[in-house]
Design an enzyme around this catalytic site. Structure first.
Site, short mmCIF file in Angstrom:
data_model
loop_
_atom_site.label_atom_id
_atom_site.label_comp_id
_atom_site.label_asym_id
_atom_site.label_seq_id
_atom_site.Cartn_x
_atom_site.Cartn_y
_atom_site.Cartn_z
N LEU A 127 0.76 -1.16 0.06
CA LEU A 127 -0.09 0.04 0.01
C LEU A 127 0.99 1.22 -0.10
O LEU A 127 0.80 1.91 -1.05
CB LEU A 127 -0.75 0.12 0.88
CG LEU A 127 -1.74 1.45 1.42
CD1 LEU A 127 -2.66 1.76 0.46
CD2 LEU A 127 -2.35 1.25 2.82
N ASP A 128 1.68 1.43 1.29
CA ASP A 128 2.42 2.70 1.37
C ASP A 128 3.73 2.34 2.10
O ASP A 128 3.58 1.94 3.38
CB ASP A 128 1.69 3.54 1.87
CG ASP A 128 2.40 4.98 2.28
OD1 ASP A 128 3.55 5.15 1.76
OD2 ASP A 128 2.20 6.01 2.88
#
Length: 453
Positions: A127-128
């Protein structure tokens, strides 16, 4: 038949495992899920005919060697500090590897050898980091292909609680590693800097003591306003994203409005500190614990009011109400031994911020771009690219989806030969981000872009 080894069956791996098993028939895959807990691995795989669940110890070099020898690709869902031993064995055996973690210095040093061996170690594909790279590079490349210059890039992401499950004054519940939430901003670089970014062409630094009071306000369509505090190092992404003309470069973490001011109060009190142990905490109440961090006073006024005075807050302010809700002014015993202030706080927050059985989590990501085109060099154009994902339940969470699906899609692309890159990579190349974003869109994980100017 292609064989995959997935090491680590924690909460973020749930959707990934489901994706791999759902694809296993059409793609002709066999999946081994390896975890320290054989029971957990078995729970995640069920009785699927294309799955094998095993107890696995990353410190057992012989087992690591033997299991990697059986497969074509390894997905490491281990803590970031444990990837290196997996990568080194993958090099020896010329096997591809995929992780969601940031590229460490030690991992970078394997790049030349990985290229020589003809394998790819694809990192930062969660995701991040992960979806942020994919979606950012799509827009940046589109601007560059028009001859344009990106002059502002701001990116924000938060693992949050869905609005329908938001039932506490902090507007927050744990949706990923709780300890990482408590320790956010600590353990910066050698100079002790918690965050660095660029503003109007100048480098700006934020020490930990000011991290949660140096905020941006971010408006996300349909959800309202959020606090954003700066991530550790925004500057390194200037080169990663090829933003040589950028004047503003900022990456931040999203929290509910008002969260950061209250968290900053905990920092000012000193109870996010993990550098020392509290004496005899088992015999202390939470009120005793907080009292130990409160400046001495000859006044006989209550602890909560003295804390309010120390923090320059009114006793009925939103900040004090949030602290009170946590229970830190109560006479309840802590009941822990050999723990730091941060560990006491973490234990308390685990009781207060855990998702309930029917709660849903939410992931919010938003990029903000400003750019100019060669035909209109004085006209600044803008793009806002936003993603909101709501979890289905406690297993198929938004966090599990957004971390696991990019990993699964990238695994498929590598095994099918659609990613030809070798060496230590992050997903900024078109041959990675175009097909991954396309499949994510088909799975309902899509960005909404708004243009202005």
């Amino acid at each position: 038949m292609k064989n995959i080894l997935l090491i680590g069956a924690g909460r973020s791996a749930s959707t990934l495992i489901k994706y791999l098993l759902d694809k296993s028939f059409s793609e002709n895959w066999k999946l081994t899920v390896a975890d320290l807990s054989a029971e957990l691995a078995s729970q995640k795989t069920g009785k699927h005919e294309n799955a094998r669940a095993i107890a696995f110890d990353i410190n057992n070099a012989g087992q690591l060697k033997n299991e990697i020898a059986k497969v074509d690709l390894v997905i490491s869902m281990l803590p970031a500090t444990m990837h290196l031993s997996v990568a080194q064995e993958c090099l020896v055996q010329k096997k591809n590897m995929v992780t969601a973690s940031y590229v460490s210095k030690q991992m970078k040093e394997l790049d030349a050898e990985a290229k020589r061996m003809g394998v790819i170690f694809l990192n930062e594909i969660g995701l991040d980091p992960g979806i942020d790279h994919l979606s950012a590079m799509k827009v940046i490349d589109e601007v560059h292909e028009q001859g344009g210059k990106v002059i502002t890039f701001k990116s924000y992401c938060g693992g949050l609680v869905a609005p329908e499950s938001n039932d506490n004054p902090w507007g927050y519940k744990f949706t990923w590693n709780p300890r990482a939430v408590v320790m956010a901003g600590q353990g910066g670089d050698a100079a002790g800097i918690a965050a660095q970014y660029m503003e109007n062409g100048k480098v700006k630094y934020i020490p930990y003591t000011r991290l949660f009071s140096s905020l941006e306000t971010v408006s996300v369509g349909g959800l309202g306003k959020f606090d954003a505090y700066a991530n550790r190092d925004s500057l390194s992404y200037i080169n990663v994203y090829g933003l040589k003309d950028v004047q503003n470069m900022y990456r931040g973490t999203l929290r509910a409005s008002g969260f950061c001011k209250a968290w900053n109060a905990l920092i000012q009190l000193g109870i996010t500190d993990d550098s020392f142990k509290i004496l005899n905490p088992k015999n202390l109440s939470y009120a005793d614990f907080i009292e130990a961090f409160t400046p001495s006073s000859k006044s006989k006024i209550g602890l909560k009011k003295r804390i309010a005075i120390f923090l320059r807050e009114k006793e009925n302010s939103p900040v004090i109400k949030k602290l009170d809700w946590l229970g830190i002014f109560k006479s309840q015993k802590i009941g822990l031994q050999n723990v730091s202030p941060a560990e006491i706080l973490l234990d308390l927050l685990m009781k207060k911020w855990s998702l309930k059985s029917k709660d849903k989590d939410m992931v919010v990501m938003q990029h903000e771009f400003e750019y100019i085109l060669p035909k209109q060099p004085k006209k600044v154009k803008g793009i806002t690219s936003s993603l909101v994902v709501i979890g289905d339940d406690q297993v198929n969470t938004a966090m599990s989806k957004t971390v696991g699906l990019p990993l699964g899609i990238a695994t498929k692309l590598i095994l099918n030969g659609r990613i030809a890159l070798t060496g230590v990579q992050v997903p900024t190349a078109k041959e990675i981000y175009i097909p991954v974003l396309a499949e994510l869109d088909n799975l309902g994980i899509r960005f909404i872009e708004k243009h202005k100017g």
